[in-house]
Design a protein around this motif. Structure first.
Motif, PDB file in Angstrom:
ATOM      1  N   LYS A 181      -4.828  72.023  73.292  1.00  0.00           N
ATOM      2  CA  LYS A 181      -3.620  72.265  74.074  1.00  0.00           C
ATOM      3  C   LYS A 181      -2.389  71.752  73.335  1.00  0.00           C
ATOM      4  N   LEU A 188     -15.570  66.813  74.923  1.00  0.00           N
ATOM      5  CA  LEU A 188     -15.018  68.079  75.408  1.00  0.00           C
ATOM      6  C   LEU A 188     -13.588  67.896  75.919  1.00  0.00           C
ATOM      7  N   ILE A 198     -10.243  69.689  74.268  1.00  0.00           N
ATOM      8  CA  ILE A 198      -9.335  70.515  75.070  1.00  0.00           C
ATOM      9  C   ILE A 198      -7.910  69.981  74.975  1.00  0.00           C
ATOM     10  N   MET A 219     -12.989  79.950  68.827  1.00  0.00           N
ATOM     11  CA  MET A 219     -11.754  79.188  68.995  1.00  0.00           C
ATOM     12  C   MET A 219     -10.696  79.620  67.985  1.00  0.00           C
TER      13      MET A 219
END
Length: 331
Positions: free
Chosen positions: A107, A99, A103, A187
């Protein structure tokens, strides 16, 4: 020879990459088959010695005396016996790491970090292969993770589990597959990254993360997990793992070669798929610990034939789908 390589640099680079992956996987398979059991025993012994040394540590003893209940809870998390010990702890750590990596990658893509420049460079190189004969091969490979084949594979896997009277496995299967599908769709809409401009296949959805890479990791990873879990032969388990890893890598690579996705899209798809795959495996192992699933079962010849026929059905369906749907959409 040098001039031939320079004229076909993307093709030779791709071939070298595939050769390197195969070599690494074969070395991995050999090492695990040859030395895996010995390394596992040594790791267990090392873990036991470490726990003994920690139990004698003054600070640990002080902590045990000051917080006895918390010490018991923490010590159970590192117990080798049962699912609720080290197995559950390891799965939670893996889920957390995946996870965090996802992320960080999302980003980086959103803020146009240097990885985006790498994406554009690789995409430009892959566009030089649009007239190569290998395109047909990668269209077939990418079709294995298309939506119709994905649904068919999930259905076949569920039916086989149902016939084998291991219906609780379907819970983990659906968590891994449906969870990854919904997550990927959300997403895509959140980041709204456009696909490469020189894509070979006409697709309308957004680019990050790659749905095919997510599907490959979550679906085929879970099927590989089932084949490994039901198999009692350790050598066959390693071979199934090796073949599955190579197949999943090929599907992700096909998305880059066909310019359907950037490299970071595929990496994001792998991470998203790995997250839901690990979560699905965790749920399945929990159900197994609760005696809802029995792995050591006899396999009548009819069930073995059913599994082979399911695999053959998926392969033939993929051939038909690629021929009827994918090839006509070449831009």
């Amino acid at each position: 020879m040098i001039s031939l390589i320079s004229e076909n640099q993307p093709l030779f680079t791709l071939g070298f990459l595939i050769f390197l992956v195969i070599t690494v996987l074969l070395v991995f398979q050999y090492v695990v088959i040859r030395y895996g059991q010995l390394l596992f025993i040594q790791a267990i012994r090392c873990w036991v010695r470490t726990k003994r040394n920690l139990a004698k540590n003054k600070r640990v003893i002080q902590f045990k005396g000051k917080y006895p209940k918390l010490y018991v809870i923490m010590s159970r998390r590192f117990c080798l016996r049962g699912f609720y010990g080290l197995s559950l702890t390891s799965l939670c750590v893996v889920i957390g790491c995946i996870l965090v990596l996802f992320i960080a990658l999302a980003k980086a893509v959103a803020t146009l970090n240097p990885i985006v420049s790498i994406d554009y460079f690789i995409s430009a190189q892959m566009s030089l292969l649009r007239d190569s004969n290998i395109i047909d091969f990668f269209i077939l490979i990418t079709s294995f993770a298309s939506t119709p084949i994905y649904v068919l594979a999930v259905l076949f896997a569920a039916v086989n589990c149902w016939v084998k009277q291991q219906r609780y496995i379907i819970v983990g299967l659906l968590i891994a597959t449906l969870g990854s599908t919904i997550f990927t769709s959300l997403m895509k809409d959140l980041l709204q990254r456009e696909r490469p401009a020189n894509s070979l296949l006409v697709v309308q959805t957004y680019s990050f993360p790659s749905g095919h890479a997510t599907t490959a990791m979550a679906l085929y990873g879970f099927i590989a997990y089932l084949l490994i879990r039901f198999n009692q032969n350790s050598v066959q388990k390693i071979r199934v793992l090796t073949i599955s890893i190579f197949f999943i890598i090929l599907i992700g690579l096909s998305r880059v070669v066909l310019n359907q996705h950037y490299l970071s899209d595929v990496l994001g798809g792998y991470l998203a798929g790995a997250f839901w795959l690990t979560l699905g495996i965790s749920i399945t192992e929990w159900l197994s610990a609760e005696n809802k699933i029995i792995w050591k079962v006899k396999w009548p010849i009819s069930h073995v034939y059913m599994i082979w026929l399911s695999g053959l059905g998926i392969f033939i369906s993929t051939l038909i789908y690629a021929k009827i749907y994918q090839f006509p959409t070449l831009s």
